[in-house]
Design an enzyme around this catalytic site. Structure first.
Site, PDB file in Angstrom:
ATOM      1  N   ASN A 165      47.591  80.926  84.330  1.00 40.04           N
ATOM      2  CA  ASN A 165      46.692  80.426  83.286  1.00 40.04           C
ATOM      3  C   ASN A 165      47.251  80.839  81.922  1.00 40.04           C
ATOM      4  OD1 ASN A 165      44.574  80.491  81.311  1.00 40.04           O
ATOM      5  ND2 ASN A 165      43.108  80.150  82.952  1.00 40.04           N
ATOM      6  N   ASP A 202      45.982  80.046  78.861  1.00 39.83           N
ATOM      7  CA  ASP A 202      44.999  79.930  77.766  1.00 39.83           C
ATOM      8  C   ASP A 202      45.272  80.906  76.632  1.00 39.83           C
ATOM      9  OD1 ASP A 202      43.676  78.081  79.291  1.00 39.83           O
ATOM     10  OD2 ASP A 202      41.992  79.392  79.802  1.00 39.83           O
ATOM     11  N   HIS A 203      45.651  82.144  77.013  1.00 34.23           N
ATOM     12  CA  HIS A 203      45.731  83.174  75.972  1.00 34.23           C
ATOM     13  C   HIS A 203      46.970  83.076  75.096  1.00 34.23           C
ATOM     14  CE1 HIS A 203      41.950  84.626  77.026  1.00 34.23           C
ATOM     15  NE2 HIS A 203      42.287  84.954  78.256  1.00 34.23           N
ATOM     16  N   ARG A 260      45.654  82.070  64.100  1.00 35.80           N
ATOM     17  CA  ARG A 260      46.184  81.709  62.780  1.00 35.80           C
ATOM     18  C   ARG A 260      46.109  80.214  62.507  1.00 35.80           C
ATOM     19  NH1 ARG A 260      49.428  85.325  59.845  1.00 35.80           N
ATOM     20  NH2 ARG A 260      48.424  87.325  60.074  1.00 35.80           N
ATOM     21  N   HIS A 294      42.285  75.867  80.484  1.00 35.64           N
ATOM     22  CA  HIS A 294      40.844  75.599  80.400  1.00 35.64           C
ATOM     23  C   HIS A 294      40.571  74.962  79.039  1.00 35.64           C
ATOM     24  CE1 HIS A 294      36.507  77.458  80.799  1.00 35.64           C
ATOM     25  NE2 HIS A 294      36.486  76.181  80.476  1.00 35.64           N
ATOM     26  N   ARG A 338      38.053  74.196  76.695  1.00 35.15           N
ATOM     27  CA  ARG A 338      36.644  74.537  76.459  1.00 35.15           C
ATOM     28  C   ARG A 338      36.014  73.582  75.463  1.00 35.15           C
ATOM     29  NH1 ARG A 338      33.928  79.236  77.404  1.00 35.15           N
ATOM     30  NH2 ARG A 338      34.957  80.609  78.874  1.00 35.15           N
ATOM     31  N   ARG A 372      38.286  76.858  71.756  1.00 39.37           N
ATOM     32  CA  ARG A 372      38.660  78.151  71.178  1.00 39.37           C
ATOM     33  C   ARG A 372      40.130  78.492  71.405  1.00 39.37           C
ATOM     34  NH1 ARG A 372      35.297  82.315  74.972  1.00 39.37           N
ATOM     35  NH2 ARG A 372      33.589  81.003  74.229  1.00 39.37           N
ATOM     36  N   HIS A 373      40.721  77.943  72.474  1.00 41.39           N
ATOM     37  CA  HIS A 373      42.161  78.209  72.677  1.00 41.39           C
ATOM     38  C   HIS A 373      42.935  76.913  72.953  1.00 41.39           C
ATOM     39  CE1 HIS A 373      40.522  78.572  76.711  1.00 41.39           C
ATOM     40  NE2 HIS A 373      40.188  79.849  76.601  1.00 41.39           N
ATOM     41  N   GLU A 417      40.907  73.310  84.024  1.00 41.34           N
ATOM     42  CA  GLU A 417      39.550  73.841  84.198  1.00 41.34           C
ATOM     43  C   GLU A 417      38.656  73.220  83.145  1.00 41.34           C
ATOM     44  OE1 GLU A 417      39.739  78.034  83.690  1.00 41.34           O
ATOM     45  OE2 GLU A 417      40.941  78.341  85.476  1.00 41.34           O
ATOM     46  N   THR A 461      34.683  85.198  78.402  1.00 42.38           N
ATOM     47  CA  THR A 461      35.426  84.468  79.420  1.00 42.38           C
ATOM     48  C   THR A 461      34.424  83.937  80.443  1.00 42.38           C
ATOM     49  OG1 THR A 461      37.238  84.616  81.038  1.00 42.38           O
ATOM     50  CG2 THR A 461      35.854  86.569  80.764  1.00 42.38           C
ATOM     51  N   THR A 462      34.894  83.133  81.399  1.00 39.92           N
ATOM     52  CA  THR A 462      33.970  82.545  82.372  1.00 39.92           C
ATOM     53  C   THR A 462      33.245  83.649  83.141  1.00 39.92           C
ATOM     54  OG1 THR A 462      35.655  80.852  82.626  1.00 39.92           O
ATOM     55  CG2 THR A 462      33.812  80.774  84.160  1.00 39.92           C
ATOM     56  N   GLU A 515      37.587  77.727  94.399  1.00 38.25           N
ATOM     57  CA  GLU A 515      38.257  78.907  93.860  1.00 38.25           C
ATOM     58  C   GLU A 515      37.227  80.024  93.870  1.00 38.25           C
ATOM     59  OE1 GLU A 515      40.614  78.573  90.255  1.00 38.25           O
ATOM     60  OE2 GLU A 515      40.254  80.686  89.799  1.00 38.25           O
ATOM     61  N   HIS A 543      40.320  85.350  88.763  1.00 34.48           N
ATOM     62  CA  HIS A 543      39.546  85.966  87.677  1.00 34.48           C
ATOM     63  C   HIS A 543      39.639  87.490  87.762  1.00 34.48           C
ATOM     64  CE1 HIS A 543      36.788  86.417  84.391  1.00 34.48           C
ATOM     65  NE2 HIS A 543      36.908  85.118  84.205  1.00 34.48           N
ATOM     66  N   GLY A 544      40.182  88.056  86.699  1.00 33.06           N
ATOM     67  CA  GLY A 544      40.287  89.516  86.597  1.00 33.06           C
ATOM     68  C   GLY A 544      41.378  90.128  87.458  1.00 33.06           C
ATOM     69  N   GLY A 546      45.622  84.819  84.618  1.00 30.30           N
ATOM     70  CA  GLY A 546      45.966  84.556  83.228  1.00 30.30           C
ATOM     71  C   GLY A 546      46.173  85.793  82.382  1.00 30.30           C
TER      72      GLY A 546
HETATM   73  N1  PXP Z   1      40.080  81.135  87.346  1.00 31.42           N
HETATM   74  C1  PXP Z   1      39.130  80.631  86.532  1.00 31.42           C
HETATM   75  C2  PXP Z   1      38.245  79.545  87.064  1.00 31.42           C
HETATM   76  C3  PXP Z   1      38.975  81.079  85.204  1.00 31.42           C
HETATM   77  O1  PXP Z   1      38.017  80.560  84.415  1.00 31.42           O
HETATM   78  C4  PXP Z   1      39.866  82.075  84.728  1.00 31.42           C
HETATM   79  C5  PXP Z   1      39.737  82.551  83.316  1.00 31.42           C
HETATM   80  O2  PXP Z   1      40.005  81.530  82.427  1.00 31.42           O
HETATM   81  C6  PXP Z   1      40.857  82.552  85.600  1.00 31.42           C
HETATM   82  C7  PXP Z   1      40.917  82.091  86.911  1.00 31.42           C
HETATM   83  C8  PXP Z   1      41.848  83.565  85.162  1.00 31.42           C
HETATM   84  O3  PXP Z   1      41.216  84.783  84.876  1.00 31.42           O
HETATM   85  P1  PXP Z   1      42.045  85.949  84.225  1.00 31.42           P
HETATM   86  O4  PXP Z   1      42.443  85.503  82.846  1.00 31.42           O
HETATM   87  O5  PXP Z   1      41.086  87.087  84.227  1.00 31.42           O
HETATM   88  O6  PXP Z   1      43.246  86.193  85.090  1.00 31.42           O
END
Ligand code: PXP
Length: 239
Positions: A7, A9-10, A18, A43, A45, A49-50, A70, A100-101, A151, A190-191, A212
């Site tokens: 992922n 996104d970040h 910026r 993702h 959104r 935001r990103h 996503e 975050t989600t 997921e 996630h996490g 991510g």
């Molecule tokens: N899966 C889903 C559905 C998510 O929304 C996210 C966060 O955007 C992730 C996985 C990845 O989570 P993390 O950034 O904590 O690894």
């Protein structure tokens, strides 16, 4: 072998800080693929935001592995998804004020809305995954509504320690077994971090992990290609 979805996104979060054009998540996707990513996840959104619409359009044209988008179950996002046609859409809950989600999609409580979304995406030829908590009722609903994959939300596992973490891992394992029996592809995420990913990667039935924040964080120090390669090694080591 468990696959790795990265992922990015970040990378876009840093760019948006910026409001400029660097770092470009499209470059990040290329580096992640060089590092062995099996899937690129973004993702889009509602508040942008990103990730921006342009990112998803360019990624669709440039990503050579699976592209997973996503998005929330809202008409605007479903229409964008059907226009861009990524390989997979993962439907997630979305609240504007969250960092975050948080928590999985309540498929049981939103059956009608999710069913319509699945029908729209299926008609566009897109595979559908539902991001859900490791609960039997949610898995049954996902299967019944015709999702291709689930997921499993691993946030509670990631936030727990000791015995509590073992309990959360058991819930994930049970959910993966249940999902496999229901003929759903089972993903998780996630996490997840370099420290906590191995037990989840080893759960039978889990075929793909989406990660991510931890990968992008490490990439600041070792580069994205190396960070992905290191995570891929952990994720794909034999059970
Ligand atoms: N899966 C889903 C559905 C998510 O929304 C996210 C966060 O955007 C992730 C996985 C990845 O989570 P993390 O950034 O904590 O690894």
């Amino acid at each position: 072998m468990t696959k790795l979805g990265v992922n990015i996104d970040h990378v876009a979060t840093v760019r948006q800080a910026r409001q400029t054009n660097e770092p470009d998540p499209v470059w990040a996707a290329a580096m992640a693929q060089l590092g062995g990513a099996d899937c690129i996840t973004v993702h889009l959104r509602e508040d942008r935001r990103h990730i921006q619409d342009r990112d998803v359009h360019v990624l669709k044209q440039t990503v050579s592995c699976k592209l997973n988008l996503e998005c929330a179950v809202i008409p605007e996002m479903l229409d964008i998804a059907c226009q861009i046609r990524p390989n997979q859409v993962c439907l997630v809950p979305e609240r504007r004020e969250e960092v975050t989600t948080e928590g999985g999609l309540d498929v049981v409580g939103n059956e009608h809305k999710v069913k319509q979304a699945i029908e729209q995406l299926r008609t566009a030829g897109i595979r559908i995954s539902l991001f859900i908590d490791p609960r039997a009722d949610q898995i049954n609903a996902a299967a019944q509504l015709g999702a291709h994959a689930i997921e499993i939300h691993t946030g509670c596992y990631a936030n727990a320690c000791g015995e509590n973490q073992d309990k959360e891992l058991s819930k994930i394992a049970l959910a993966a077994e249940h999902g496999t029996k229901a003929e759903l592809e089972v993903h998780a995420g996630h996490g997840l971090t370099y420290d906590n990913v191995r037990p989840v990667a080893m759960v039978p039935g889990v075929s793909e992990l989406n990660i991510g924040h931890s990968i992008v964080s490490r990439s600041i120090f070792v580069g994205l290609e190396n960070a992905v390669r290191e995570m891929k090694r952990l994720v794909s080591a034999h059970r």
